[in-house]
Every structure is written in structure tokens, then in C-alpha cells.
Design a protein around this motif. Structure first.
Motif: not given
Length: 448
Positions: A100-102, A139-142, A316-320
Motif C-alpha cells: 500500500l505504501l509503494i 488501494l486497488k493496486q496494493a 479476482t483480488a480487485e477490491p471495491e
């Protein structure tokens, strides 16, 4: 996240932007000066508790980090519910904060030209889907980066087991629910069947929805990605593994359409995130469909490569992502795995926290214990995050002529029954205690 004096649109730079936004409000609308607490956001304290329950192993994990990235006013709280093993949940709990930091730094650099939009992000007190801000993108990228990294980790683990002759085909997965409090902005990212609830003036406000195959739009998304769904055991499930959730870390046997026809061996095969673009989150919302699917129909859609859209993975791991601006009436937030919500409603959970001594860890333990007492058959984990100072949340209700006594939430053990002294006072004598109604009383008042 960047040099001092430069606006950073990522999560870690949101505080500085909001301060400038508040200053602009002062100038435009004559709003009084903001004190330090208002500028920096709410006073945040958090606590967590998890329990094995009747299961043979503990697959839940959680994390609460105050001062994420060294910034005092950024808090991360998250719960992870593992299935088919604990490995995915344990990995995500340790790696998601780092990723998340990255991702926040990258999002800040990419969105440097869009400062005005970021200043207006999360400006509403009402929860709203947030797919466009840099914070939501981070957040999604993390989430996706954590899932892609877990693929590499699990490949290495399977290879090590194969070398010593102990290889077995296992594909652990985990749901994930994460909340970021950045100043006065709240972002909630969910992938799976966890749930987040906000207490706003004592009323439960849902901040997420549970991603299961019982949702018509999630079934449609799985089918469009080349997956299969079937109705088994009273609910819709995904693929040969009969997974109930449609979004999760891991579960790599359900990540690509070509793998969903039967048992597979993925050791040494190409990652579902085999291109750099495949790790990028989708910017388009999935349209909600109110039409169900016939339980006998399990025909998948056309097989498609996951490509640049992570939503085109069956699981998928992509969140809402949902965002809002924290209001003065927002008291606390509850994050829980499905073992909690299987037996406790949103409003009951809010009521239980209201009725408990205001220590966030104690409130989390109270929720978990109540869920187990009510017969939850799963691991149960709860995180409680206070958004106000404890002395303003703590209330000792006094029964008086002009003072309203708040409703209380019944517990499994009925612990809110009147004390003997109260029953005597109500009945007029100790002889009448046995005949007096049990009634209800605020547990806080009993405590003091």
C-alpha cells in the motif's frame, strides 16, 4: 511520499491536501479557524480480537497500524479470512501494508497533475463508490500487487515441497477488507465476504458488500470472465472448488478461465499476472444486474485472457472501494470476517460496542464472544476503530425523569438484566423481586 511543500495526491499525501482544502473553505465561506484535531482528522484508536471458534485451525488474520508510513494521521485496519489454508491470509496481513505504501507513492507521482480532483475526493459524508481517485487506485493496486506477489511465493513453496517429495496440490485463498483513515477521509476496500460498518450517531451505516456468488452481478462477472458457477448446498459457488466468494487473494486454480474445467497442476506455469498491464486495476464499474441465473445453468461465458482488466479473472483480488468524509457524528467503525456477520446484524454490532466499556480491544472481544455464543461455526475476527476520543464515547446513562434511556442490544446470555438492587427498587420490596419482570438495563450503568 514526496518532498515537503509538494502536494501528493496519494493516500499519504491526502492530509496535506485536505488542510489546504479546509483553508480554502475558510476563505470562501467564512468558516471559523480549524483546531489541530479538525485539521488532522478524528482522534483514532483501534483494537482487535480473533478466535478459533469451533474450527480445527485459525485461518483469520488481522492488522491495525496507526501512523502508517510514519504519518501520524494515517491509520490502516484490515481483516483477512483464509480458506483452504491459512497461508494466503498470513501473507496478505504482512505484505499488504508494504504494498500500500509503494502503490501510494506511485499513485501520487502519476496523479500529480490532478490535484484539484484529489482535493475534492471523499468530500461527501455519504458512502460512495470511489474508482477514480489516486487513493482508491493505490488501494486497488496494493491488493493486486499483493496477490501477484503471493503467486510467486506459493510457486516457490510448491517447488520446495516437490523437491523433498512432499508436493500436494493446494490453492489457499483469503478474503481481504481494509480501511484507511487519512485525516478526515475514510477509504474502505473489500474483496470477499468481510463487512465494514460505521456507527453514525448510533445508526449502522454499511461501508461494503459481501462478494459471494449469490450476488447476481458477481455471478455475471464470473461467467463473463470464462468461469463457471453452480448451485450447491443452498448457495451459488464458483468453479470445481465450489468457492462461495468471488473475490479473494490466492485461489489460483480459479483465477484463469482455462483452469476451471477440472483438477489442474499450476506448479511452474505462467502467473495470472503474466504481463505488467495485468496488475493494473479496472477503472470501470461492474454493472449491477437484478436478474438471477437458473440453478441448473452452469454454462460459462467465452474464455478470455485476464488481460489488463483484473475483473476479467473469475475470482479476482480487485477490491471495491468506498469513500466518505468522516463527520462529527461518526463514532466508530467495525471490520469483521464473515464468522461475525453470520450471526450478528450491523445494528446489533453497533449496539454491542455502544454498551461496552470504551476500550476498542475489549469491544472487539465482546463482538467475537457474542458471535461464538450465538453459534457461529467459523473463525471470528473483529477490529473496532474509535473515531472520537474515549471520553466523548463513554456514557453512563442515568434513568431520570427527563433523560431518555437508549435501547440496548440483547445478548445471548441476557447480561443486560436488571441488577437485584434495581429489581428491588422497581418492585418495591425484596419479596417481589422474583415476580418482577427481568427488564433491560444499560450494562454501562450496571458497571458503574
Amino acid at each position: 511520499a514526496g518532498q515537503a511543500g509538494v502536494l501528493q495526491p496519494g493516500i499519504l499525501g491526502l492530509i496535506a491536501q485536505q488542510s489546504k482544502w479546509q483553508q480554502w473553505q475558510q476563505q470562501q465561506h467564512g468558516i471559523g479557524s480549524f483546531n489541530q484535531q479538525q485539521q488532522d482528522g478524528p482522534v483514532v484508536t483501534g483494537g482487535a480480537f480473533g478466535a478459533l471458534g469451533p474450527r480445527e485451525s485459525m485461518e483469520d488474520r488481522h492488522t491495525v497500524i496507526q501512523g502508517l508510513g510514519g504519518i501520524e494521521n494515517v491509520t490502516l485496519a484490515a481483516v483477512f479470512d483464509g480458506h483452504r489454508g491459512h497461508e494466503a491470509a498470513a501473507y496478505a496481513a504482512t505484505q499488504l501494508p508494504r504494498n500500500l505504501l509503494i502503490a501510494s507513492v506511485k499513485a501520487a507521482a502519476a496523479a500529480a497533475a490532478d490535484q484539484q480532483q484529489q482535493q475534492l475526493a471523499a468530500a461527501s459524508h455519504l458512502p460512495a463508490a470511489n474508482d477514480s481517485s489516486a487513493a482508491a487506485a493505490a488501494l486497488k493496486q496494493a491488493f493486486l500487487s499483493t496477490d501477484a506477489a503471493f503467486w510467486q511465493e506459493w510457486q516457490a513453496e510448491m517447488h520446495a515441497h516437490a523437491v523433498v517429495g512432499q508436493y500436494s496440490e493446494r490453492y489457499p485463498g483469503s478474503t481481504a477488507l481494509a480501511a484507511i483513515i487519512a485525516g478526515s477521509s475514510l477509504y474502505v476496500a473489500n474483496a470477499g465476504d468481510g463487512r465494514a460498518v460505521l456507527s453514525r450517531g448510533g445508526t449502522a451505516v454499511p461501508l461494503s458488500r459481501q462478494h459471494t456468488a449469490d450476488l447476481a452481478d458477481e455471478r455475471s462477472r464470473v461467467l463473463a470472465a470464462g468461469g463457471t458457477v453452480s448451485y450447491r448446498g443452498g448457495s451459488w459457488r464458483v468453479g470445481p472448488a465450489a468457492l462461495q466468494v468471488t473475490r479473494a487473494f490466492g485461489d489460483f486454480d480459479l483465477k484463469q478461465a482455462g483452469q476451471l474445467s477440472g483438477p489442474v497442476c499450476l506448479m511452474g506455469t505462467r502467473s495470472p499476472y503474466h504481463t505488467a498491464l495485468a496488475v493494473q486495476p479496472s477503472n470501470s464499474a461492474v454493472s449491477s444486474s437484478s436478474h438471477g441465473t437458473n440453478p441448473s445453468s452452469t454454462t460459462p461465458g467465452s474464455t478470455q485472457d485476464p488481460g489488463p482488466n483484473a475483473l476479467m479473472m473469475p475470482v479476482t483480488a480487485e477490491p471495491e472501494v468506498v469513500s466518505l468524509r468522516i463527520s462529527p457524528s461518526d463514532q466508530f467503525m467495525i471490520l469483521g470476517t464473515d464468522g461475525l456477520w453470520d450471526v450478528i446484524t450491523d445494528q446489533e454490532a453497533v449496539g454491542l460496542v455502544h454498551d461496552t466499556v470504551k476500550d476498542p480491544a475489549l469491544c472487539a472481544k465482546r463482538l467475537v464472544q457474542e458471535a461464538l455464543a450465538r453459534g457461529s461455526t467459523d473463525n471470528v475476527t473483529a477490529v473496532v476503530v474509535f473515531l472520537q476520543p474515549k471520553h466523548t464515547l463513554e456514557r453512563v446513562w442515568v434513568r431520570g425523569a427527563d433523560q431518555a434511556v437508549p435501547d440496548v442490544t440483547p445478548t445471548f446470555y441476557g447480561s443486560r438484566r436488571m441488577t437485584t438492587k434495581q429489581l428491588e427498587q422497581a418492585a418495591g420490596s425484596s419479596v417481589a423481586v422474583a415476580a418482577a419482570p427481568a427488564g433491560v438495563a444499560d450494562e454501562m450503568m450496571d458497571t458503574y
